[in-house]
Design a protein around this motif. Sequence first.
Motif, PDB file in Angstrom:
ATOM      1  N   CYS A  63      16.097  19.098 -20.040  1.00 34.86           N
ATOM      2  CA  CYS A  63      17.018  17.949 -20.040  1.00 34.86           C
ATOM      3  C   CYS A  63      17.217  17.349 -21.429  1.00 34.86           C
ATOM      4  N   PHE A  64      16.386  17.766 -22.382  1.00 34.57           N
ATOM      5  CA  PHE A  64      16.506  17.207 -23.728  1.00 34.57           C
ATOM      6  C   PHE A  64      17.640  17.927 -24.452  1.00 34.57           C
ATOM      7  N   ALA A  65      18.838  17.458 -24.197  1.00 30.45           N
ATOM      8  CA  ALA A  65      20.039  18.097 -24.734  1.00 30.45           C
ATOM      9  C   ALA A  65      21.023  17.031 -25.184  1.00 30.45           C
ATOM     10  N   CYS A  66      21.926  17.426 -26.065  1.00 32.96           N
ATOM     11  CA  CYS A  66      22.942  16.507 -26.566  1.00 32.96           C
ATOM     12  C   CYS A  66      23.864  16.081 -25.422  1.00 32.96           C
ATOM     13  N   VAL A  74       0.846  -1.187   0.000  1.00 30.22           N
ATOM     14  CA  VAL A  74       0.000   0.000   0.000  1.00 30.22           C
ATOM     15  C   VAL A  74       0.884   1.242   0.000  1.00 30.22           C
ATOM     16  N   TYR A  75       0.530   2.225  -0.843  1.00 31.89           N
ATOM     17  CA  TYR A  75       1.312   3.459  -0.968  1.00 31.89           C
ATOM     18  C   TYR A  75       0.385   4.666  -0.852  1.00 31.89           C
ATOM     19  N   CYS A  76       0.927   5.734  -0.289  1.00 26.66           N
ATOM     20  CA  CYS A  76       0.233   7.012  -0.374  1.00 26.66           C
ATOM     21  C   CYS A  76       0.455   7.565  -1.786  1.00 26.66           C
ATOM     22  N   LYS A  77      -0.273   8.598  -2.147  1.00 26.87           N
ATOM     23  CA  LYS A  77      -0.200   9.125  -3.509  1.00 26.87           C
ATOM     24  C   LYS A  77       1.202   9.637  -3.841  1.00 26.87           C
ATOM     25  N   ALA A  78       1.837  10.337  -2.903  1.00 25.27           N
ATOM     26  CA  ALA A  78       3.150  10.920  -3.160  1.00 25.27           C
ATOM     27  C   ALA A  78       4.205   9.851  -3.385  1.00 25.27           C
ATOM     28  N   ASP A  79       4.232   8.837  -2.516  1.00 25.85           N
ATOM     29  CA  ASP A  79       5.258   7.797  -2.641  1.00 25.85           C
ATOM     30  C   ASP A  79       5.000   6.883  -3.833  1.00 25.85           C
ATOM     31  N   TYR A  80       3.733   6.693  -4.190  1.00 27.92           N
ATOM     32  CA  TYR A  80       3.445   5.894  -5.372  1.00 27.92           C
ATOM     33  C   TYR A  80       3.963   6.590  -6.622  1.00 27.92           C
ATOM     34  N   GLY A  81       3.787   7.924  -6.670  1.00 27.16           N
ATOM     35  CA  GLY A  81       4.301   8.673  -7.806  1.00 27.16           C
ATOM     36  C   GLY A  81       5.815   8.615  -7.904  1.00 27.16           C
ATOM     37  N   LYS A  82       6.482   8.670  -6.733  1.00 31.40           N
ATOM     38  CA  LYS A  82       7.946   8.596  -6.731  1.00 31.40           C
ATOM     39  C   LYS A  82       8.439   7.234  -7.184  1.00 31.40           C
ATOM     40  N   GLN A  83       7.732   6.188  -6.781  1.00 37.32           N
ATOM     41  CA  GLN A  83       8.182   4.829  -7.082  1.00 37.32           C
ATOM     42  C   GLN A  83       7.852   4.409  -8.510  1.00 37.32           C
ATOM     43  N   PHE A  84       6.655   4.751  -8.974  1.00 37.43           N
ATOM     44  CA  PHE A  84       6.183   4.200 -10.243  1.00 37.43           C
ATOM     45  C   PHE A  84       5.762   5.256 -11.260  1.00 37.43           C
ATOM     46  N   GLY A  85       5.817   6.534 -10.896  1.00 37.89           N
ATOM     47  CA  GLY A  85       5.438   7.580 -11.824  1.00 37.89           C
ATOM     48  C   GLY A  85       6.481   7.773 -12.915  1.00 37.89           C
ATOM     49  N   ALA A  86       6.115   8.564 -13.928  1.00 37.36           N
ATOM     50  CA  ALA A  86       7.039   8.834 -15.037  1.00 37.36           C
ATOM     51  C   ALA A  86       8.251   9.615 -14.532  1.00 37.36           C
ATOM     52  N   LYS A  87       9.420   9.237 -15.009  1.00 33.89           N
ATOM     53  CA  LYS A  87      10.665   9.895 -14.620  1.00 33.89           C
ATOM     54  C   LYS A  87      11.413  10.340 -15.857  1.00 33.89           C
ATOM     55  N   CYS A  88      12.113  11.433 -15.719  1.00 34.22           N
ATOM     56  CA  CYS A  88      12.922  11.952 -16.819  1.00 34.22           C
ATOM     57  C   CYS A  88      14.076  10.991 -17.088  1.00 34.22           C
ATOM     58  N   SER A  89      14.292  10.659 -18.359  1.00 33.94           N
ATOM     59  CA  SER A  89      15.349   9.721 -18.728  1.00 33.94           C
ATOM     60  C   SER A  89      16.739  10.326 -18.595  1.00 33.94           C
ATOM     61  N   LYS A  90      16.810  11.639 -18.358  1.00 32.63           N
ATOM     62  CA  LYS A  90      18.103  12.297 -18.204  1.00 32.63           C
ATOM     63  C   LYS A  90      18.467  12.463 -16.729  1.00 32.63           C
ATOM     64  N   CYS A  91      17.616  13.171 -15.985  1.00 35.77           N
ATOM     65  CA  CYS A  91      17.932  13.486 -14.588  1.00 35.77           C
ATOM     66  C   CYS A  91      17.303  12.502 -13.602  1.00 35.77           C
ATOM     67  N   CYS A  92      16.409  11.633 -14.095  1.00 37.92           N
ATOM     68  CA  CYS A  92      15.749  10.614 -13.272  1.00 37.92           C
ATOM     69  C   CYS A  92      14.816  11.207 -12.218  1.00 37.92           C
ATOM     70  N   ARG A  93      14.520  12.493 -12.316  1.00 41.64           N
ATOM     71  CA  ARG A  93      13.543  13.094 -11.403  1.00 41.64           C
ATOM     72  C   ARG A  93      12.137  12.850 -11.930  1.00 41.64           C
TER      73      ARG A  93
END
Length: 233
Positions: free
Chosen positions: A94-97, A55-74
């Motif tokens: 983050c979309f940079a060479c 069981v997860y709260c909304k905030a921790d569920y987003g951190k664990q399984f939400g979309a993350k940036c492929s560059k900075c991983c945030r």
Amino acid sequence: MKTELRSCAACGEPISDRFFLEVGGCSWHATCLRCCICQCPLDHQQSCFIRERQVYCKADYGKQFGAKCSKCCRGISASDWVRRARDLVFHLACFACNQCGRQLSTGEQFALVENRVLCKAHYLETIEGGTTSSDDGCDGDGYHKSKTKRVRTTFTEEQLQVLQANFQIDSNPDGQDLERIASVTGLSKRVTQVWFQNSRARQKKHIHAGKSKKSCMDELSQDSSVHCMQSEV
């Protein structure tokens, strides 16, 4: 009549309380329903999330399984501007060479090499082993002629995180804020100012492109309705 007591999915003890909670087909003591990450009680929350019996709260569920940036991983929130490349998602900043650190614009050609974003120039250098055409400043013997090149600034992931976070707060900071951001990132004030200018320009271009597309669809819809009316006459 004897009734079988429900068992709490968390502690396994029978539930004899007058009120209990049901989540995901399981029963819980009100005090036992907690987020498995932060342990905050969820009995007064409007929603919670279950995944693999955790069981997860909304905030921790987003951190664990939400979309993350492929560059900075945030994490990527619904209000963030993003760019997509195949199945990868990037913050706009983050979309940079990966080679030169230059942010890529809409419509600009780029390549993905092992999930690394490369601008066209550096991709060609990669596949050609660093060789370039004869008109790129090399003399007849293959030695590079000296010529002035503009030095491009390469941003670290930490610098991009700070820049993007401040951009979300204020996309057009004043001189004092620019100095503060430059001090935090270790960049010069001029480089920081140019980064904000470029990010505002890209954001404006995205908004304009979205409005143009909507306007085009509205015109097509109007043309269709006029055509139908003429056919009826």
